[in-house]
Design a protein around this motif. Structure first.
Motif, PDB file in Angstrom:
ATOM      1  N   GLY A  81       0.829  -1.206   0.000  1.00 20.77           N
ATOM      2  CA  GLY A  81       0.000   0.000   0.000  1.00 20.77           C
ATOM      3  C   GLY A  81       0.851   1.237   0.000  1.00 20.77           C
ATOM      4  O   GLY A  81       1.716   1.423  -0.852  1.00 20.77           O
ATOM      5  N   GLY A  82       0.631   2.089   1.012  1.00 19.19           N
ATOM      6  CA  GLY A  82       1.373   3.331   1.089  1.00 19.19           C
ATOM      7  C   GLY A  82       2.620   3.261   1.923  1.00 19.19           C
ATOM      8  O   GLY A  82       3.298   4.261   2.126  1.00 19.19           O
ATOM      9  N   ASP A  83       2.943   2.067   2.425  1.00 17.25           N
ATOM     10  CA  ASP A  83       4.156   1.907   3.240  1.00 17.25           C
ATOM     11  C   ASP A  83       5.251   1.225   2.434  1.00 17.25           C
ATOM     12  O   ASP A  83       5.126   1.030   1.228  1.00 17.25           O
ATOM     13  CB  ASP A  83       3.838   1.131   4.523  1.00 17.25           C
ATOM     14  N   ASN A  84       6.328   0.849   3.117  1.00 16.75           N
ATOM     15  CA  ASN A  84       7.479   0.263   2.419  1.00 16.75           C
ATOM     16  C   ASN A  84       7.760  -1.174   2.849  1.00 16.75           C
ATOM     17  O   ASN A  84       8.895  -1.641   2.764  1.00 16.75           O
ATOM     18  CB  ASN A  84       8.720   1.130   2.654  1.00 16.75           C
ATOM     19  N   VAL A  85       6.723  -1.869   3.304  1.00 15.86           N
ATOM     20  CA  VAL A  85       6.856  -3.261   3.725  1.00 15.86           C
ATOM     21  C   VAL A  85       6.345  -4.169   2.611  1.00 15.86           C
ATOM     22  O   VAL A  85       5.424  -3.816   1.867  1.00 15.86           O
ATOM     23  CB  VAL A  85       6.057  -3.518   5.023  1.00 15.86           C
ATOM     24  N   LYS A  86       6.958  -5.335   2.497  1.00 12.86           N
ATOM     25  CA  LYS A  86       6.455  -6.351   1.564  1.00 12.86           C
ATOM     26  C   LYS A  86       5.789  -7.456   2.383  1.00 12.86           C
ATOM     27  O   LYS A  86       6.461  -8.245   3.035  1.00 12.86           O
ATOM     28  CB  LYS A  86       7.591  -6.900   0.700  1.00 12.86           C
ATOM     29  N   PHE A  87       4.467  -7.456   2.373  1.00 10.59           N
ATOM     30  CA  PHE A  87       3.678  -8.487   3.040  1.00 10.59           C
ATOM     31  C   PHE A  87       3.246  -9.510   1.984  1.00 10.59           C
ATOM     32  O   PHE A  87       2.433  -9.192   1.111  1.00 10.59           O
ATOM     33  CB  PHE A  87       2.424  -7.888   3.688  1.00 10.59           C
ATOM     34  N   ASN A  88       3.738 -10.724   2.057  1.00  9.71           N
ATOM     35  CA  ASN A  88       3.459 -11.699   0.999  1.00  9.71           C
ATOM     36  C   ASN A  88       2.015 -12.181   0.965  1.00  9.71           C
ATOM     37  O   ASN A  88       1.512 -12.569  -0.092  1.00  9.71           O
ATOM     38  CB  ASN A  88       4.374 -12.913   1.140  1.00  9.71           C
ATOM     39  N   PHE A  89       1.341 -12.173   2.118  1.00 10.14           N
ATOM     40  CA  PHE A  89      -0.030 -12.696   2.156  1.00 10.14           C
ATOM     41  C   PHE A  89      -0.952 -11.889   1.238  1.00 10.14           C
ATOM     42  O   PHE A  89      -1.551 -12.445   0.311  1.00 10.14           O
ATOM     43  CB  PHE A  89      -0.518 -12.702   3.606  1.00 10.14           C
ATOM     44  N   PRO A  90      -1.051 -10.572   1.416  1.00 14.99           N
ATOM     45  CA  PRO A  90      -1.873  -9.807   0.480  1.00 14.99           C
ATOM     46  C   PRO A  90      -1.258  -9.709  -0.913  1.00 14.99           C
ATOM     47  O   PRO A  90      -1.994  -9.611  -1.914  1.00 14.99           O
ATOM     48  CB  PRO A  90      -1.998  -8.437   1.139  1.00 14.99           C
TER      49      PRO A  90
END
Length: 489
Positions: A81-90
């Motif tokens: 989204g608007g952050d800088n994290v890579k969340f693999n689930f979404p």
């Protein structure tokens, strides 16, 4: 009276008297489709391509050391989204939905099919790395979310710790593994006719990851705790991802193993929602395809489940459990409601497509449901997002004369490297940029934001993330419906 006006009035009447009349519009679905896909270029992590392959030019390379803390290469993929994290689930759910849209509507996607495949490949390449880098591990995220959310900085300037998260036999995550398998299996079908070697690699990896999900069962929220909660907890558990993953592998392989596995899981939930967290409704529609199109009785139970889901969505259905705003928008939850709207709309158009092919219809109590019933509700949702709403504002950035200008997105809200080469540190972005009332300097074209509240209101406030933040899984689900309506006579 113009056809669009006749249609709109008929839809509003069908939605019930509590929904107000809004001005009719004539959305340009093809323009919206092109922009919805372009958005993914703005979410890319890693080394960006040059030239026409990277049209959002205010973005630059980022996350080039991702994976180093685990001594593996995990560059690439998308910021969710608007952050800088890579969340693999979404991210994996996004890839699955993009692939499903490409499979259902490929003939309608031209000339955007190449760009859609590029968007799918960008995430699939990353998911392959996560699945293949280390035996008995599936990497599922990069970046400490708590640390990241205390900063407001460009992805290109990231100086926060890029913590690497994974699941393993001793710390299972059947939900994220099941979704990753679904994404790889779906993508394998997208590339089957254009890159057979890549397609086979995707499918081979999908099978291994799904076996991992089956063999080592557990929720990744339990294994990883605050690394994923409350951001992307698996609130619905992991059974839905096992159903979803098996459904996609069955479609990709036609192997009875996956059908028998589905039967062994037994009945699933009866949802009135579809999202990155709860996949049951999507799996029912996907599996119902054989029942509706091929009259395969083995899949009748999924057809019944899919139709019960539709009955919970339709406003005139006696079993409806879905709220609508006065402007006609499906309203499920206060935070990022459009993620549910786009995902549910995808199921409406897709099941409508199946029904239309065989002139199938079903009943919700005394309400007779035809393919056009579902199509009309779906069109109302898409049109609302594109500006046919009480505020006459498009919720897709860069589409139409009015759209959100202050989206909750770090890269969009901070000056680009080209205009401001000096590093903007972790906290330096809050003042004067985050709290500024000025429009974002960089246009994240095609981004669909969280959307209006239940009263059809939208403040266009950067600090209001629940309404102003875009997300890959919102866009991933709207691509299919946009392609459907772009070519519907």
């Amino acid at each position: 009276m113009a056809m669009s006006s006749l249609f709109l009035i008929s839809v509003l009447i069908s939605l019930g008297t509590s929904i107000g009349i809004v001005q009719a519009g004539n959305p340009n679905y093809r323009d919206a489709l092109a922009k919805s896909i372009l958005f993914f270029q703005g979410q890319r992590s890693g080394k960006l391509p040059s030239g026409a392959a990277q049209q959002i030019t205010w973005r630059s390379n980022s996350g080039l050391s991702d994976g180093q803390l685990a001594k593996v290469d995990l560059t690439g993929g998308y910021y969710d989204g608007g952050d800088n994290v890579k969340f693999n689930f979404p991210m994996a759910f996004t890839a699955t939905m993009l692939s499903w849209g490409s499979l259902e509507y490929s003939k309608k996607m031209e000339p955007q099919l190449t760009n859609t495949r590029a968007a799918i490949r960008w995430s699939a390449n990353y998911l392959l790395k996560c699945a293949r880098a280390t035996p008995d591990r599936l990497y599922v995220g990069i970046g400490d979310p708590d640390v990241d959310h205390k900063c407001w900085e460009r992805p290109e300037d990231m100086d926060t710790v890029r913590t690497v998260y994974w699941i393993s036999p001793s710390n299972p995550g059947s939900d994220v593994a099941g979704e990753t398998a679904a994404a790889l299996a779906a993508a394998s079908m997208v590339f089957r006719r254009v890159d057979l070697k890549y397609s086979k690699l995707l499918l081979r990896t999908a099978k291994k990851v799904f076996q991992f999900a089956i063999q080592y069962r557990g929720a990744y929220s339990d294994s990883l705790g605050s690394a994923v909660c409350p951001f992307y907890c698996s609130y619905s558990g992991y059974k839905d991802e096992l159903v979803w993953g098996a459904a996609w592998l069955l479609r990709a392989t036609n192997d009875d193993f996956y059908f028998n596995f589905l039967k062994s899981l037994g009945a699933g939930d009866s949802p009135d929602i579809f999202s990155w967290d709860n996949k049951f409704a999507g799996a029912y529609v996907l599996l119902s395809r054989r029942a509706v199109l091929n009259n395969d009785k083995n899949f009748d139970s999924y057809k019944q489940q899919a139709e019960q889901f539709m009955c919970r969505i339709l406003p005139n259905s006696p079993s409806s459990s879905t709220q609508y705003t006065k402007g006609g928008l499906i309203f499920k939850l206060p935070e990022s409601n459009l993620q549910y709207v786009t995902s549910i709309t995808f199921l409406l158009t897709t099941y409508s497509k199946y029904m239309s092919a065989t002139k199938h219809r079903f009943n919700c109590g005394n309400l007779v449901v035809t393919s056009s019933t579902l199509r009309n509700i779906a069109k109302r949702q898409v049109d609302y997002i594109l500006g046919v709403n009480p505020l006459n504002i498009s919720y897709m950035v860069g589409y139409g004369p009015r759209y959100p200008k202050r989206i909750h997105h770090r890269g969009s809200s901070l000056p680009s490297l080209a205009s401001h080469p000096k590093t903007i540190g972790c906290e330096a972005g809050f003042q004067p940029f985050f709290y500024s009332s000025n429009p974002n300097p960089n246009l994240l074209v095609g981004a669909v934001v969280g959307g209006p509240n239940q009263n059809d209101g939208f403040p266009d406030d950067r600090t209001d993330y629940s309404h102003s933040e875009p997300a890959t899984y919102i866009n991933g689900a709207i691509v299919g419906p946009l392609a459907y309506f772009a070519n519907l006579n």
